[in-house]
Design a protein around this motif. Structure first.
Motif, short mmCIF file in Angstrom:
data_model
loop_
_atom_site.label_atom_id
_atom_site.label_comp_id
_atom_site.label_asym_id
_atom_site.label_seq_id
_atom_site.Cartn_x
_atom_site.Cartn_y
_atom_site.Cartn_z
N GLU A 103 -11.03 -33.86 11.31
CA GLU A 103 -11.28 -35.22 11.81
C GLU A 103 -10.04 -35.82 12.48
O GLU A 103 -10.15 -36.69 13.33
CB GLU A 103 -11.71 -36.13 10.66
N SER A 104 -8.87 -35.36 12.10
CA SER A 104 -7.64 -35.94 12.64
C SER A 104 -7.48 -35.66 14.13
O SER A 104 -6.78 -36.39 14.83
CB SER A 104 -6.43 -35.39 11.88
N VAL A 105 -8.13 -34.60 14.63
CA VAL A 105 -7.98 -34.23 16.04
C VAL A 105 -8.51 -35.33 16.95
O VAL A 105 -7.88 -35.70 17.95
CB VAL A 105 -8.69 -32.89 16.33
N ALA A 106 -9.67 -35.87 16.60
CA ALA A 106 -10.26 -36.93 17.41
C ALA A 106 -9.43 -38.21 17.36
O ALA A 106 -9.41 -38.99 18.32
CB ALA A 106 -11.69 -37.21 16.95
N LEU A 107 -8.74 -38.46 16.24
CA LEU A 107 -7.96 -39.68 16.11
C LEU A 107 -6.79 -39.72 17.09
O LEU A 107 -6.36 -40.80 17.49
CB LEU A 107 -7.43 -39.82 14.68
N VAL A 108 -6.27 -38.55 17.46
CA VAL A 108 -5.13 -38.51 18.39
C VAL A 108 -5.56 -38.06 19.78
O VAL A 108 -4.72 -37.76 20.64
CB VAL A 108 -4.02 -37.59 17.85
N ASN A 109 -6.88 -37.99 20.02
CA ASN A 109 -7.44 -37.64 21.33
C ASN A 109 -6.98 -36.26 21.81
O ASN A 109 -6.76 -36.04 23.01
CB ASN A 109 -7.06 -38.69 22.39
N ALA A 110 -6.77 -35.34 20.89
CA ALA A 110 -6.32 -34.00 21.26
C ALA A 110 -7.51 -33.10 21.56
O ALA A 110 -8.59 -33.28 20.99
CB ALA A 110 -5.47 -33.40 20.13
N PRO A 111 -7.35 -32.12 22.44
CA PRO A 111 -8.46 -31.18 22.71
C PRO A 111 -8.74 -30.31 21.49
O PRO A 111 -7.83 -29.88 20.78
CB PRO A 111 -7.93 -30.34 23.89
N GLU A 112 -10.02 -30.03 21.24
CA GLU A 112 -10.41 -29.28 20.05
C GLU A 112 -9.95 -27.83 20.09
O GLU A 112 -9.91 -27.17 19.05
CB GLU A 112 -11.93 -29.33 19.89
N VAL A 113 -9.57 -27.33 21.25
CA VAL A 113 -9.14 -25.93 21.35
C VAL A 113 -7.84 -25.70 20.59
O VAL A 113 -7.48 -24.55 20.28
CB VAL A 113 -8.96 -25.52 22.83
N LEU A 114 -7.11 -26.78 20.26
CA LEU A 114 -5.85 -26.62 19.56
C LEU A 114 -6.03 -26.44 18.05
O LEU A 114 -5.09 -26.07 17.35
CB LEU A 114 -4.96 -27.84 19.81
N VAL A 115 -7.24 -26.70 17.53
CA VAL A 115 -7.47 -26.66 16.09
C VAL A 115 -7.35 -25.22 15.59
O VAL A 115 -7.88 -24.29 16.19
CB VAL A 115 -8.86 -27.23 15.75
N VAL A 116 -6.64 -25.07 14.48
CA VAL A 116 -6.51 -23.75 13.85
C VAL A 116 -7.10 -23.83 12.45
O VAL A 116 -6.91 -24.80 11.73
CB VAL A 116 -5.04 -23.30 13.80
#
Length: 522
Positions: free
Chosen positions: A258-271
């Motif tokens: 959920e933290s990815v959306a809070l910082v507007n980061a692209p989901e491809v960075l999620v590991v």
């Protein structure tokens, strides 16, 4: 305490894990009134200068408030000096209203200045904030281990709960302990402490986020602090290379997509699993509404504008440093000075620097991560080493959130569901009294409580509405939105991010702060 007016009032009190600074009277620095207000009445001028609710308060309402403050004698004015024999003294404005209240109008003139009498209520901080550890000290600098939950900058300068005040108290305490251990009797310890404090002119060399603990440097003069700041800022220029300035942090992270959306980061960075080593390169901006850093997409105009501004700022700093280096040289004659100036301008090195500055690309915000714990901890967390190669606000916290592994107890960068489930070990409720009634007895005593102070009213209502009733009887007619709008305050302690080590080769400093309990493997 209420029955003994001769007893000294404490400067602070600890209650339920929090440190409360006892409110005190203070006078603001002189403020010159701008020319655009000349010819207006003072209450109207103050109403325009100090509007509540972030400037949305109606001017008429604000002016009415300041008219009461003026009549109560809490506003002083000083007119422009008219001659050599003019004493240029401050005058309480209420004297004018006592003589002619029908006029109710003191017209502001050109060159007038004012100062206000205030009742200062400092922010509440964790009681652990007073546990300042001095890691290193010499004739130029001091390195401390800053506790989490204590801001590096204080709105009241050197207030009771400010970092600088707590560091000075620790230095004085160490000096007195040293003297006692060496069998040196201290006659008038209070006076000696005052002399030591007067000699100290501590200045912050850099900053740490309020919730972050660890190594923090201070200079013993503004110049010494600035010289250290330049090397700390150069850590981004060295990019973590051996021999350059380095900053090393330790964090405790837990997977949370959920933290990815809070910082507007692209989901491809999620590991899915935190890697043994990783480098995150994301340009960050600041979301002022949510008070956190957010990712900036590379194809946006804001991204290009921010990079250009940072590049121009760096080029300006480089020109300033070259100018300082040139002016440090001493010349024996004007002719030699002109020749040397000509050599500097036409030197190949200078031309190369100029060319490099014009053609180089500005790197985006970058952080290197290394997993410290081989396996996941019992609570599902990992210990991670963080090395920021640039100096953006909340950089480590935002970069960890961008890959889906935010700091485990950092409520700013985790989702609402996770925040509810999170163990809020870093938050304490403020203005909750203990069984002995410590806060009510101290903050409600006549020597501390001010019936005209809205913050005093709010504090007493938070502690106990029934006990505050008698204190508010004499001022029933004045109702304030701040008093009626009671909200339970939460004071945040440390998050699981620790500034572990700073390496500054030019200054000859390599300082390491002890790891907190949460950074120990489970």
């Amino acid at each position: 305490m209420e029955g003994n007016d001769d007893s000294p009032v404490a400067t602070f009190v600890n209650c339920n894990g929090l440190r409360y600074a006892v409110p005190y009277d203070s006078t603001t620095k002189p403020m010159y009134i701008k020319d655009k207000f000349v010819g207006q009445t003072l209450d109207l001028v103050l109403g325009q200068m100090f509007r509540r609710h972030r400037g949305t308060q109606p001017i008429e309402e604000a002016a009415a408030h300041w008219l009461k403050e003026i009549k109560a004698g809490r506003v002083e004015i000083r007119h422009r000096k008219t001659g050599r024999d003019d004493p240029w003294e401050w005058h309480v404005v209420s004297d004018r209203y006592d003589q002619d209240q029908a006029a109710a109008a003191l017209v502001v003139c050109k060159g007038d200045s004012i100062r206000l009498r205030q009742h200062i209520h400092e922010k509440v901080v964790p009681a652990s904030a007073s546990n300042i550890k001095i890691l290193f000290e010499n004739e130029k600098w001091i390195a401390i281990s800053k506790p989490g939950g204590l801001a590096t900058l204080d709105e009241y300068g050197k207030g009771v709960n400010s970092l600088l005040t707590l560091v000075e108290e620790e230095i004085i305490s160490r000096q007195q302990t040293f003297n006692l251990q060496n069998d040196k009797r201290i006659v008038g310890a209070g006076n000696k402490a005052d002399k030591v404090t007067q000699k100290l002119n501590l200045q912050l060399a850099h900053r740490l986020d309020k919730l972050v603990s660890g190594v923090l440097f201070m200079g013993k003069s503004p110049g010494k602090a600035a010289s250290l700041l330049r090397e700390i800022q150069s850590a981004s220029a060295t990019k973590g290379e051996p021999g350059g300035a380095q900053k090393v942090y330790v964090a405790r992270v837990r997977r949370n997509p959920e933290s990815v959306a809070l910082v507007n980061a692209p989901e491809v960075l999620v590991v899915d699993e935190f890697p043994e080593q990783a480098t995150v390169e994301i340009e960050l901006g600041w979301d002022n509404d949510n008070k956190r850093a957010v990712a900036m997409l590379s194809d946006t105009e804001a991204f290009a504008t921010q990079l250009l501004a940072r590049k121009q700022s760096q080029e300006g700093q480089d020109r300033k440093e070259r100018w300082k280096d040139k002016n440090r040289q001493k010349y024996t004659s004007c002719k030699e000075k002109d020749e040397e100036k000509e050599q500097i301008i036409s030197s190949p090195v200078n031309k190369k620097r100029k060319s490099d500055a014009a053609t180089s690309t500005t790197p985006v915000h970058t952080t290197r991560f290394r997993r410290l714990s081989k396996a996941q901890q019992i609570d599902g967390t990992f210990l991670v080493e963080c090395m920021p190669l640039s100096g953006q606000r909340h950089q480590i916290r935002a970069h960890l959130a961008a890959i889906g592994w935010p700091i485990a107890n950092d409520t700013v960068y985790i989702g609402e569901a996770s925040e509810t489930a999170c163990e809020k070990t870093n938050k304490l409720l403020a203005y909750v009294d203990d069984d002995a009634g410590t806060l009510k007895q101290l903050l409600g005593s006549p020597r501390v409580f001010r019936p005209w102070c809205t913050k005093c009213k709010w504090t007493m209502q938070m502690l106990s509405a029934s006990s505050a009733k008698s204190l508010l009887e004499e001022d029933k007619q004045e109702e304030d939105d701040e008093v009626n709008n009671l909200r339970q305050l939460e004071v945040e302690g440390e998050i699981w991010l620790h500034s572990m080590r700073y390496i500054l080769p030019k200054a000859g400093l390599d300082i390491t702060a002890p790891l907190p309990e949460w950074a120990q493997p489970l």
